[in-house]
Design an enzyme around this catalytic site. Structure first.
Site, short mmCIF file in Angstrom:
data_model
loop_
_atom_site.label_atom_id
_atom_site.label_comp_id
_atom_site.label_asym_id
_atom_site.label_seq_id
_atom_site.Cartn_x
_atom_site.Cartn_y
_atom_site.Cartn_z
N MET A 1 -9.11 8.08 0.07
CA MET A 1 -9.98 8.39 1.22
C MET A 1 -10.54 9.79 1.06
SD MET A 1 -7.50 7.02 4.21
CE MET A 1 -6.79 5.38 4.18
N MET B 1 -12.25 4.39 -0.81
CA MET B 1 -12.97 4.58 0.47
C MET B 1 -13.68 5.92 0.38
SD MET B 1 -9.91 3.13 2.86
CE MET B 1 -8.74 3.24 1.53
N HIS C 1 -1.11 -1.10 -4.32
CA HIS C 1 -2.40 -0.80 -3.70
C HIS C 1 -2.48 0.70 -3.43
CE1 HIS C 1 -5.98 -2.03 -1.35
NE2 HIS C 1 -5.63 -1.07 -0.50
N GLY D 1 -9.41 3.68 6.91
CA GLY D 1 -9.17 5.08 7.19
C GLY D 1 -7.73 5.40 7.54
N ASP E 1 -4.77 3.71 -1.92
CA ASP E 1 -5.88 3.98 -1.00
C ASP E 1 -6.42 5.39 -1.18
OD1 ASP E 1 -6.17 1.57 0.63
OD2 ASP E 1 -4.12 2.00 1.30
N SER F 1 2.32 -0.36 6.24
CA SER F 1 3.38 -0.01 7.20
C SER F 1 4.39 -1.15 7.36
CB SER F 1 2.77 0.38 8.54
OG SER F 1 1.83 -0.56 8.95
N ASP G 1 -6.76 -6.68 3.70
CA ASP G 1 -6.25 -5.31 3.79
C ASP G 1 -6.30 -4.78 5.21
OD1 ASP G 1 -5.39 -2.76 3.25
OD2 ASP G 1 -7.14 -2.18 2.06
N GLY G 2 -5.12 -4.60 5.80
CA GLY G 2 -5.01 -3.96 7.11
C GLY G 2 -4.28 -4.82 8.13
N GLY G 3 -3.18 -4.31 8.62
CA GLY G 3 -2.47 -5.01 9.69
C GLY G 3 -1.81 -6.31 9.29
N MET H 1 -11.57 -6.03 4.61
CA MET H 1 -10.87 -5.16 5.56
C MET H 1 -10.61 -5.92 6.87
SD MET H 1 -10.41 -2.56 3.76
CE MET H 1 -9.42 -1.80 5.04
N GLY I 1 -1.35 1.28 9.56
CA GLY I 1 -0.69 1.00 10.84
C GLY I 1 -1.58 0.57 11.98
N HIS J 1 -8.31 1.24 -4.21
CA HIS J 1 -9.29 0.98 -3.15
C HIS J 1 -10.00 2.29 -2.82
CE1 HIS J 1 -9.76 -0.25 1.40
NE2 HIS J 1 -10.93 -0.14 0.78
N SER K 1 0.85 -1.20 0.00
CA SER K 1 0.00 0.00 0.00
C SER K 1 0.88 1.25 0.00
CB SER K 1 -0.92 0.01 1.22
OG SER K 1 -1.51 1.29 1.31
C1 DX5 Z 1 -6.68 1.25 5.44
C2 DX5 Z 1 -6.17 1.02 4.04
C3 DX5 Z 1 -5.07 0.05 3.98
C4 DX5 Z 1 -3.82 0.49 4.67
C5 DX5 Z 1 -3.05 -0.72 5.08
O1 DX5 Z 1 -7.79 2.08 5.40
O2 DX5 Z 1 -7.21 0.54 3.21
O3 DX5 Z 1 -4.78 -0.33 2.63
O4 DX5 Z 1 -3.01 1.31 3.85
O5 DX5 Z 1 -1.99 -0.29 5.89
P1 DX5 Z 1 -1.35 -1.26 6.97
O6 DX5 Z 1 -0.76 -2.43 6.20
O7 DX5 Z 1 -0.30 -0.40 7.60
O8 DX5 Z 1 -2.43 -1.70 7.91
ZN ZN Z 2 -6.65 -0.34 1.20
#
Ligand code: DX5
Ligand code: ZN
Length: 219
Positions: A37, A68, A33, A142, A35, A198, A175-177, A137, A145, A66, A8
């Site tokens: 927002m 959002m 990826h 949003g 993002d 991250s 996606d996420g963590g 997700m 990290g 992606h 990402s």
């Molecule tokens: C969160 C995003 C993710 C984010 C992932 O809203 O959609 O794509 O960038 O970041 P990490 O891998 O740090 O959770």
């Molecule tokens: Zn994303």
């Protein structure tokens, strides 16, 4: 089978975006990826068309965008023009999801649907054949990290069962963590694509971290 890796760009150094994209070009990443927002659908604002176009100008990997954002239908063409190969809209932001998926496919892009942690996978049952990729997700969207939500594993298994039962070829993206620690279990549950922000960009050697994620095998 090794996972597809989608770093990402949200976690990259935006002041050196060309250098960051070139690093991803040289890596084993399968997608970039991106993002988007809007500060309405999610409580944060990232970037829009000019930055996406700038990323695309240097990218040799397909952009996995992606969205959002609310009213994604109004911006599908613009993101396709900006270079999106995959366009994911949020289930929670679409009143006429089937129509939106047809519109994305009609633009020649891969149609993705992102679902929030509280959204049951079963809600996709009647459109799964129209979805190329589900972006599940594993944090609340949003911010990068955040901490991975453990309930994701059972959602992946249930979605995998649904895809197989319907004879669909939908890919499951998480996606996420995502980290090297949870990646093996995500694959074992049925994930195909791992997004990592991250974990990649905050590591000592992002190229090597991508290589390690790509080398993860089933547990
Ligand atoms: C969160 C995003 C993710 C984010 C992932 O809203 O959609 O794509 O960038 O970041 P990490 O891998 O740090 O959770
Ligand atoms: Zn994303």
């Amino acid at each position: 089978m090794s996972p597809l890796i989608a770093p990402s760009i949200l976690a990259a150094d935006f002041a050196n975006i060309q250098k960051e994209v070139e690093m991803l070009n040289a890596s084993q990443a399968d997608y970039i990826h991106v993002d988007i927002m809007d500060g309405v659908f999610v409580p944060n604002i990232s970037f829009g068309f000019p930055v996406t176009e700038a990323i695309n100008r240097h990218a040799k990997k397909p952009l996995d965008v992606h969205l959002m954002i609310v009213n994604p239908d109004n911006y599908l063409q613009a993101f396709r023009n900006a270079g999106a190969e995959v366009i994911s809209v949020h289930y929670e932001a679409c009143t006429h999801l089937h129509r939106t998926l047809q519109a994305i496919s009609g633009l020649g892009a891969k149609a993705g649907v992102a679902i929030n942690p509280h959204t049951p996978v079963e809600l996709l049952s009647d459109v799964i054949q129209n979805i190329d990729m589900v972006c599940m997700m594993s944090v609340n969207p949003g911010f990068g990290g955040q901490k991975f939500i453990e309930n994701t594993y059972s959602k992946i298994s249930r979605l995998k069962d649904l895809i197989l039962a319907k004879g669909a070829s939908t890919k499951i993206e998480i996606d996420g963590g995502v980290t090297l620690q949870n990646a093996p279990q995500l694959l074992a549950a049925g994930a195909d694509v791992l997004v990592a922000g991250s974990f990649v960009f905050n590591s000592q050697d992002p190229l090597d971290t991508i290589r390690e994620l790509k080398a993860v095998t089933l547990v």
